[in-house]
Design a protein around this motif. Structure first.
Motif, short mmCIF file in Angstrom:
data_model
loop_
_atom_site.label_atom_id
_atom_site.label_comp_id
_atom_site.label_asym_id
_atom_site.label_seq_id
_atom_site.Cartn_x
_atom_site.Cartn_y
_atom_site.Cartn_z
N GLU A 352 0.83 -1.21 0.00
CA GLU A 352 0.00 0.00 0.00
C GLU A 352 0.87 1.26 0.00
N PHE A 353 1.90 1.25 0.84
CA PHE A 353 2.81 2.41 0.89
C PHE A 353 3.50 2.60 -0.45
N LEU A 354 4.00 1.50 -1.04
CA LEU A 354 4.70 1.59 -2.31
C LEU A 354 3.79 2.07 -3.42
N ASP A 355 2.54 1.59 -3.40
CA ASP A 355 1.57 2.01 -4.42
C ASP A 355 1.33 3.52 -4.36
N ASN A 356 1.20 4.05 -3.15
CA ASN A 356 0.99 5.49 -2.99
C ASN A 356 2.23 6.27 -3.42
N GLU A 357 3.41 5.76 -3.05
CA GLU A 357 4.66 6.41 -3.42
C GLU A 357 4.81 6.49 -4.94
N LEU A 358 4.67 5.35 -5.59
CA LEU A 358 4.86 5.30 -7.03
C LEU A 358 3.82 6.14 -7.76
N GLU A 364 3.96 13.06 -11.15
CA GLU A 364 4.93 14.14 -11.29
C GLU A 364 5.86 13.95 -12.48
N GLY A 365 5.75 12.80 -13.16
CA GLY A 365 6.61 12.53 -14.30
C GLY A 365 8.01 12.08 -13.93
N ARG A 366 8.20 11.63 -12.70
CA ARG A 366 9.53 11.23 -12.24
C ARG A 366 9.84 9.76 -12.52
N LEU A 367 8.81 8.92 -12.69
CA LEU A 367 9.01 7.50 -12.94
C LEU A 367 8.26 7.10 -14.21
N ASN A 368 8.94 6.36 -15.09
CA ASN A 368 8.32 5.87 -16.33
C ASN A 368 7.83 4.44 -16.10
N VAL A 369 6.70 4.32 -15.45
CA VAL A 369 6.14 3.01 -15.13
C VAL A 369 4.63 3.13 -15.04
N LYS A 370 3.95 2.05 -15.37
CA LYS A 370 2.49 1.99 -15.25
C LYS A 370 2.12 0.96 -14.19
N LEU A 378 3.84 -3.95 -12.04
CA LEU A 378 4.38 -2.67 -12.48
C LEU A 378 5.02 -2.87 -13.84
N VAL A 379 4.57 -2.14 -14.84
CA VAL A 379 5.08 -2.27 -16.20
C VAL A 379 5.88 -1.02 -16.54
N THR A 380 7.17 -1.20 -16.80
CA THR A 380 8.01 -0.05 -17.11
C THR A 380 7.70 0.46 -18.51
N ASN A 381 7.80 1.76 -18.65
CA ASN A 381 7.49 2.40 -19.93
C ASN A 381 8.64 3.34 -20.26
N ARG A 382 9.74 2.73 -20.71
CA ARG A 382 10.94 3.51 -20.95
C ARG A 382 10.73 4.47 -22.12
N PRO A 383 11.09 5.71 -21.97
CA PRO A 383 10.94 6.66 -23.07
C PRO A 383 11.88 6.32 -24.23
N ASP A 384 11.34 6.39 -25.44
CA ASP A 384 12.14 6.11 -26.64
C ASP A 384 12.76 7.42 -27.11
N ALA A 385 14.04 7.58 -26.88
CA ALA A 385 14.71 8.85 -27.18
C ALA A 385 14.71 9.12 -28.68
N LYS A 386 14.96 8.09 -29.48
CA LYS A 386 15.01 8.29 -30.93
C LYS A 386 13.64 8.69 -31.47
N ASN A 387 12.60 8.01 -31.01
CA ASN A 387 11.25 8.34 -31.47
C ASN A 387 10.85 9.75 -31.05
N ALA A 388 11.22 10.12 -29.82
CA ALA A 388 10.91 11.47 -29.34
C ALA A 388 11.63 12.53 -30.18
N LEU A 389 12.87 12.25 -30.56
CA LEU A 389 13.63 13.18 -31.39
C LEU A 389 13.01 13.29 -32.78
N TYR A 390 12.55 12.14 -33.32
CA TYR A 390 11.90 12.12 -34.63
C TYR A 390 10.62 12.96 -34.62
N GLN A 391 9.81 12.77 -33.57
CA GLN A 391 8.57 13.55 -33.46
C GLN A 391 8.86 15.03 -33.30
N SER A 392 9.94 15.35 -32.59
CA SER A 392 10.32 16.75 -32.42
C SER A 392 10.70 17.38 -33.75
#
Length: 413
Positions: A352-358, A364-370, A378-392
């Motif tokens: 319960e404590f961990l769920d509230n923490e995460l 706040e955008g500090r952790l890339n996880v669902k 907990l499913v990690t959602n690592r940001p794709d740097a190349k895809n983000a650069l392409y979209q930019s």
């Protein structure tokens, strides 16, 4: 022995030797005693923020004794109101009279030096007055006296030493904005002929690092602290053990894992004193070795040290948050998915404590996880740097085309 090795093995900066006819001063003989005003500053903080196991009554009497012994007439009434002391009017009047007499004597000494002696004697008398005013806590008058002394000072080294004294005066009064002003002034002095002094450069790094840490720039403070580990001589501001404590606390939340190993864990200067810092060594090693149970055991001890630190206490909650985020990020980086129960067990906390923490850190955008609450995963959602650069690039390209089309329409008209 470490200090001797540093002095023997580190080359001195020789810049400014061509101006030796101007800069003829040397640093005062090195003392490993912390300045009295800084020690009193720590005691006043401890009295205002008592920690467990501290004899508040005894500490209060010690602070009161030091205030009266130093003749701090301008600060005494405020401390009486702040700490619940009984204001003794006769003692206050006695301090005012004693200080007034001392200042009158110093003014006579300055007048005599002005009329009968040279500029050096006048400068020494003005400095004596400035130091006395600083010692009694009269900051406005002390600053005026230091400015007057500076006008009579030719050597850059002597001017720099006065700036260090002024910085300690501002630190005592917790005025970090003015400390920054004095740091900028010192940097200007370093650029002048005869100002590139090795010892003073390194002293400035420590002062600036403390200022940055007190203003929550832990990354900038860490850089300066690490550069000064093997050249530390700023004993008037803090002991070497306290300096390493500041470097480690700031480094934990600002260094990457590889840097933590290279610059702190394997540093001989840190290893020399790490055992005298409660919990710090265990925290850093546990974080680097991914021993999260040990990390959570040492974490409260180090956090208490931050809370009880005069210059870091305002950032206690920041340290708590950043250190936990760093540990959670490091743990989740190793998994594509992991159960909440497994992570809670690794950190020895409840689900319960961990769920509230995460949840808070994800928002706040500090952790890339669902969080899959149904399956407890907990499913990690690592940001794709190349895809983000392409979209930019696509977005910026669209904006450029729109501007070109608008420009073409204007040209057609």
């Amino acid at each position: 022995r470490l200090q001797d090795a540093r002095e023997e093995g580190t080359p001195r900066d020789t810049m400014g030797e061509e101006n030796m006819d101007v800069e003829t001063t040397t640093l005062p003989e090195e003392s490993q005693e912390v300045d009295a005003s800084i020690l009193l500053c720590h005691k006043i903080f401890a009295l205002a923020n008592p920690s467990a196991g501290v004899d508040v009554a005894a500490l209060g009497e010690e602070v009161k004794r030091l205030v009266l012994a130093n003749g701090m007439a301008t600060l005494y009434p405020g401390y009486c109101e702040r700490f619940g002391w009984m204001l003794d009017e006769s003692v206050l009047a006695s301090m005012i009279a004693r200080n007034g007499q001392k200042i009158a004597d110093l003014d006579l000494k300055i007048a005599d030096a002005t009329q009968n002696l040279g500029d050096v004697e006048v400068r020494d008398a003005l400095l004596e007055k400035a130091v006395f005013l600083a010692s009694v806590g009269d900051r406005p008058s002390a600053l005026v006296a230091f400015e007057q002394c500076e006008t009579k000072t030719v050597a850059i080294g002597q001017k720099m030493e006065m700036v260090f004294s002024v910085m300690r005066l501002h630190i005592f009064h917790d005025d970090w904005h003015e400390v920054k002003t004095q740091i900028a002034k010192l940097k200007d002095f370093l650029e002048q002929p005869g100002g590139a002094d090795w010892e003073r450069k390194n002293k400035l790094k420590v002062y600036e690092g403390v200022c940055l840490a007190a203003c929550r720039d832990f990354k900038g403070a860490t850089t300066l602290f690490l550069e000064s580990l093997s050249t530390f001589t700023t004993y008037e501001l803090m002991t070497y053990t306290d300096f390493v404590h500041h470097a480690c606390v700031c480094g934990v939340v600002s260094l990457k894992r590889v840097e933590l190993k290279e610059k702190l864990i394997d540093s001989p200067e840190v290893l020399a004193v790490i055992d005298s810092l409660p919990g710090v060594g265990s925290l850093i090693n546990a974080l680097h070795q991914c021993r999260y149970k040990d990390f959570m055991t040492a974490f409260p001890v180090v956090a208490d040290g931050v809370l009880n630190n005069t210059w870091l206490t305002n950032h206690h909650r920041f340290f708590l948050r950043e250190a936990r985020v760093l540990a959670y990020q490091q743990y989740l980086q190793s998994y594509k998915s992991v159960t909440t129960a497994s992570m809670a067990k690794a950190f020895t906390v409840s689900e319960e404590f961990l769920d509230n923490e995460l949840s808070n850190f994800i928002v706040e955008g500090r952790l890339n996880v669902k969080i899959d609450k149904v399956n407890g995963v907990l499913v990690t959602n690592r940001p794709d740097a190349k895809n983000a650069l392409y979209q930019s690039y696509i977005k910026e390209g669209d904006n450029l085309l729109n501007r070109i089309q608008k420009l073409s329409r204007v040209v057609d008209l």
